[in-house]
Design a protein around this motif. Structure first.
Motif, PDB file in Angstrom:
ATOM      1  N   ILE A 170       3.353   6.895   3.732  1.00  0.00           N
ATOM      2  CA  ILE A 170       2.393   6.155   2.703  1.00  0.00           C
ATOM      3  C   ILE A 170       3.265   4.918   2.439  1.00  0.00           C
ATOM      4  N   ALA A 171       2.477   3.602   2.362  1.00  0.00           N
ATOM      5  CA  ALA A 171       3.105   2.418   1.860  1.00  0.00           C
ATOM      6  C   ALA A 171       2.297   2.039   0.620  1.00  0.00           C
ATOM      7  N   GLY A 172       2.975   1.517  -0.180  1.00  0.00           N
ATOM      8  CA  GLY A 172       2.146   1.149  -1.572  1.00  0.00           C
ATOM      9  C   GLY A 172       2.916   1.749  -2.927  1.00  0.00           C
ATOM     10  N   ALA A 173       2.866   0.969  -3.909  1.00  0.00           N
ATOM     11  CA  ALA A 173       3.632   1.441  -4.952  1.00  0.00           C
ATOM     12  C   ALA A 173       3.224   0.919  -6.224  1.00  0.00           C
ATOM     13  N   SER A 174       3.728   1.552  -7.496  1.00  0.00           N
ATOM     14  CA  SER A 174       3.399   1.101  -8.721  1.00  0.00           C
ATOM     15  C   SER A 174       4.290   0.105  -9.548  1.00  0.00           C
ATOM     16  N   ALA A 175       5.478   0.228  -8.743  1.00  0.00           N
ATOM     17  CA  ALA A 175       6.682  -0.959  -9.414  1.00  0.00           C
ATOM     18  C   ALA A 175       7.342  -1.436  -8.231  1.00  0.00           C
ATOM     19  N   TYR A 176       6.880  -2.018  -7.514  1.00  0.00           N
ATOM     20  CA  TYR A 176       7.431  -2.732  -6.586  1.00  0.00           C
ATOM     21  C   TYR A 176       6.689  -4.141  -6.275  1.00  0.00           C
ATOM     22  N   PRO A 177       7.732  -5.171  -6.800  1.00  0.00           N
ATOM     23  CA  PRO A 177       7.216  -6.439  -7.202  1.00  0.00           C
ATOM     24  C   PRO A 177       6.828  -7.294  -5.808  1.00  0.00           C
ATOM     25  N   ARG A 178       7.512  -6.803  -4.607  1.00  0.00           N
ATOM     26  CA  ARG A 178       7.541  -7.745  -3.644  1.00  0.00           C
ATOM     27  C   ARG A 178       6.378  -7.443  -2.376  1.00  0.00           C
ATOM     28  N   ILE A 179       6.125  -8.391  -1.449  1.00  0.00           N
ATOM     29  CA  ILE A 179       5.100  -8.120  -0.442  1.00  0.00           C
ATOM     30  C   ILE A 179       5.649  -6.817   0.400  1.00  0.00           C
ATOM     31  N   ILE A 180       5.006  -5.927   0.735  1.00  0.00           N
ATOM     32  CA  ILE A 180       5.144  -5.042   1.843  1.00  0.00           C
ATOM     33  C   ILE A 180       4.981  -5.249   3.047  1.00  0.00           C
ATOM     34  N   ASP A 181       5.779  -5.064   4.083  1.00  0.00           N
ATOM     35  CA  ASP A 181       5.523  -5.524   5.595  1.00  0.00           C
ATOM     36  C   ASP A 181       4.550  -4.305   6.058  1.00  0.00           C
ATOM     37  N   PHE A 182       3.459  -4.498   6.281  1.00  0.00           N
ATOM     38  CA  PHE A 182       2.382  -3.571   6.630  1.00  0.00           C
ATOM     39  C   PHE A 182       2.630  -3.536   8.355  1.00  0.00           C
ATOM     40  N   SER A 183       2.773  -4.653   8.873  1.00  0.00           N
ATOM     41  CA  SER A 183       2.980  -4.544  10.259  1.00  0.00           C
ATOM     42  C   SER A 183       4.206  -3.759  10.577  1.00  0.00           C
ATOM     43  N   ARG A 184       5.344  -3.762   9.898  1.00  0.00           N
ATOM     44  CA  ARG A 184       6.511  -2.956  10.331  1.00  0.00           C
ATOM     45  C   ARG A 184       6.113  -1.536   9.954  1.00  0.00           C
ATOM     46  N   PHE A 185       5.348  -1.070   8.851  1.00  0.00           N
ATOM     47  CA  PHE A 185       5.059   0.100   8.752  1.00  0.00           C
ATOM     48  C   PHE A 185       3.846   0.615  10.052  1.00  0.00           C
ATOM     49  N   ARG A 186       3.207  -0.103  10.545  1.00  0.00           N
ATOM     50  CA  ARG A 186       2.500   0.159  11.693  1.00  0.00           C
ATOM     51  C   ARG A 186       3.201   0.416  12.807  1.00  0.00           C
ATOM     52  N   GLU A 187       4.223  -0.362  12.977  1.00  0.00           N
ATOM     53  CA  GLU A 187       5.034  -0.099  14.219  1.00  0.00           C
ATOM     54  C   GLU A 187       5.961   1.295  13.798  1.00  0.00           C
ATOM     55  N   ILE A 188       6.290   1.491  12.745  1.00  0.00           N
ATOM     56  CA  ILE A 188       7.087   2.813  12.633  1.00  0.00           C
ATOM     57  C   ILE A 188       5.989   3.952  12.824  1.00  0.00           C
ATOM     58  N   ALA A 189       4.917   3.835  12.293  1.00  0.00           N
ATOM     59  CA  ALA A 189       3.953   5.084  12.334  1.00  0.00           C
ATOM     60  C   ALA A 189       3.530   5.200  13.871  1.00  0.00           C
ATOM     61  N   ASP A 190       3.291   4.136  14.667  1.00  0.00           N
ATOM     62  CA  ASP A 190       3.151   4.406  15.882  1.00  0.00           C
ATOM     63  C   ASP A 190       4.245   4.858  16.591  1.00  0.00           C
ATOM     64  N   LYS A 191       5.393   4.635  16.469  1.00  0.00           N
ATOM     65  CA  LYS A 191       6.620   5.187  17.120  1.00  0.00           C
ATOM     66  C   LYS A 191       6.633   6.595  16.765  1.00  0.00           C
ATOM     67  N   VAL A 192       5.921   7.498  15.741  1.00  0.00           N
ATOM     68  CA  VAL A 192       6.312   8.639  15.738  1.00  0.00           C
ATOM     69  C   VAL A 192       4.871   9.395  15.895  1.00  0.00           C
TER      70      VAL A 192
END
Ligand SMILES: *Cc1c(COP(=O)(O)O)cnc(C)c1O
Length: 417
Positions: A170-192
């Motif tokens: 899960i990516a996404g938050a209630s108190a994270y002010p910055r842009i989340i790198d979704f493509s990096r998360f995708r890459e990690i999810a694909d690896k596992v």
């Protein structure tokens, strides 16, 4: 809009509502998860569509008489799909938490492992908190932010993913002010071989306006709320790749909900229409600019902003330099007419009930029409209040200043109470 009938039939509830409307009108609202919906949305929400039972989905309901609520739900689904370029949408979740629950129930079995952001670093209760269903049903592994940069440590996310082989990340938050790198998360999810859920509850409005990356291109599942930056009625929705449509539809109903709230769904449709306009895009741009102005002002005043700034509608202010806890700060500010919430800062030495920071968001003040000049003024007010919290004379003066400011930017001038 008026409350003629309620006033006569139930003066006690009318009184509570009236006081709450006046509170909203007279308060400088800086809670990042709140906003102020339009009168068009409030009208749809208070319509007789609340009377209709419509278990099921458009053209496949368990009750008769659903022709017109089908129209409303179809419009909501079409609009939200086109707004976020998504293949599938479910607009029935009563809340963001239920949207997340439906996604989890659609692909996970009890005991499966999920990898999500630590609540203490900005995550959300429904991402695996021990007291939430997500923490009770699943094995939860959490990632945090880097101590130095206070940004998500993607290396840590990858390492944890490889070690624990989660079925869902899960990516996404209630108190994270910055842009989340979704493509990096995708890459990690694909690896596992994990599914990726992006919970954009907070920043959906910015995504709709093209000011924050759209996660739909990267994640199998995207959940959101309609009442935060999107400025709609209170509720949730789910976007996903088409192949998951049946699993999500049935996980939500009959899985975890009964009849949908058709009046709210109609109001969601209005919200999605508003979000397609140029006016809405300009609004979100001002939300972002106002938040950046807050960061600059606080930094000029010598305060530390978590991660050094913001890319969104919210910022976290570290109050340790002033020597006041987040809890005390939120109480002091409430007394002068400003609402914020106490918030943990990453790796906070204080417990959550005290916290070392506050979270500040710009959606509501921007809806009221406030801009750079007002944000600068509010930053000064906040700073003065927090540095003179034991000087009642100063606090009284600041309270007056807040009162004058909110009067110049009325919230609901057309509501008659
Ligand atoms: C606000 C929020 C939710 C859920 O909101 P509800 O209060 O259940 O509508 C879910 N996820 C995140 C990240 C949130 O910030």
């Amino acid at each position: 809009m008026d409350f003629r009938h309620l006033k006569e039939k139930d003066p006690q509830i009318f009184s509570a509502i009236k006081k709450e409307i006046l509170r909203q009108e007279n308060t400088l609202e800086l809670i990042a998860s709140e906003n102020a919906a339009s009168l068009a949305i409030l009208e749809a929400q208070s319509s007789p569509l609340t009377n209709k039972y419509a278990e099921g989905y458009p053209k496949s309901r368990w009750y008769g008489g659903c022709r017109f609520v089908d129209e409303a739900e179809d419009l909501a689904r079409q609009r939200v799909k086109s707004l976020f370029s998504s293949e599938y949408a479910n607009v029935q979740p009563h809340s963001g938490t239920q949207a997340n629950m439906a996604v989890m129930f659609s692909v996970l079995e009890a005991g499966d492992t999920i990898l999500a952001m630590d609540l203490a670093c900005g995550g959300h209760l429904s991402h695996g908190h021990p007291l939430n269903f997500s923490g009770k049903f699943y094995k939860v592994i959490t990632y945090g932010v880097d101590r130095e940069t206070e940004l998500i440590d993607y290396g840590e996310v990858e390492e944890l993913a490889k070690r624990f082989k989660p079925k869902l990340i899960i990516a996404g938050a209630s108190a994270y002010p910055r842009i989340i790198d979704f493509s990096r998360f995708r890459e990690i999810a694909d690896k596992v071989g994990a599914f990726l859920l992006v919970d954009m509850a907070h920043f959906a409005g910015l995504v709709a306006a093209g000011l924050y990356p759209n996660p739909c291109a990267y994640a199998e599942f995207v959940t959101a709320t309609t009442h935060k930056t999107l400025r709609g009625p209170r509720g949730g929705f789910i976007l996903a790749k088409k192949e998951f449509s049946k699993a999500i539809d049935s996980a939500l109903f009959p899985g975890i909900q009964g009849g949908p709230l058709m009046h709210i769904i109609a109001a969601k449709a209005v919200c999605f229409k508003e979000a397609q306009t140029g006016e809405f895009k300009r609004y979100q741009k001002r939300v972002l600019e106002n938040c950046k102005t807050f960061c600059e002002e606080f930094k000029n005043l010598g305060l530390r902003v978590v991660s050094g700034g913001t890319d969104s509608h919210l910022l976290l202010l570290d109050l340790r330099k002033i020597g006041i806890s987040g809890k005390k700060a939120s109480l002091v500010l409430e007394d002068i007419g400003i609402t914020v919430n106490k918030n943990l800062i990453p790796h906070d030495p204080k417990p959550p009930s005290l916290s070392s920071g506050i979270r500040i968001g710009t959606p509501v003040i921007t809806t009221r029409g406030m801009g750079e000049e007002e944000v600068k003024q509010i930053s000064q007010i906040i700073y003065k209040a927090l540095t003179s919290f034991d000087n009642q004379q100063i606090l009284n003066r600041l309270k007056e200043e807040v009162g004058e400011l909110v009067k110049r930017f009325p919230l609901y001038p057309d509501i008659e109470i």
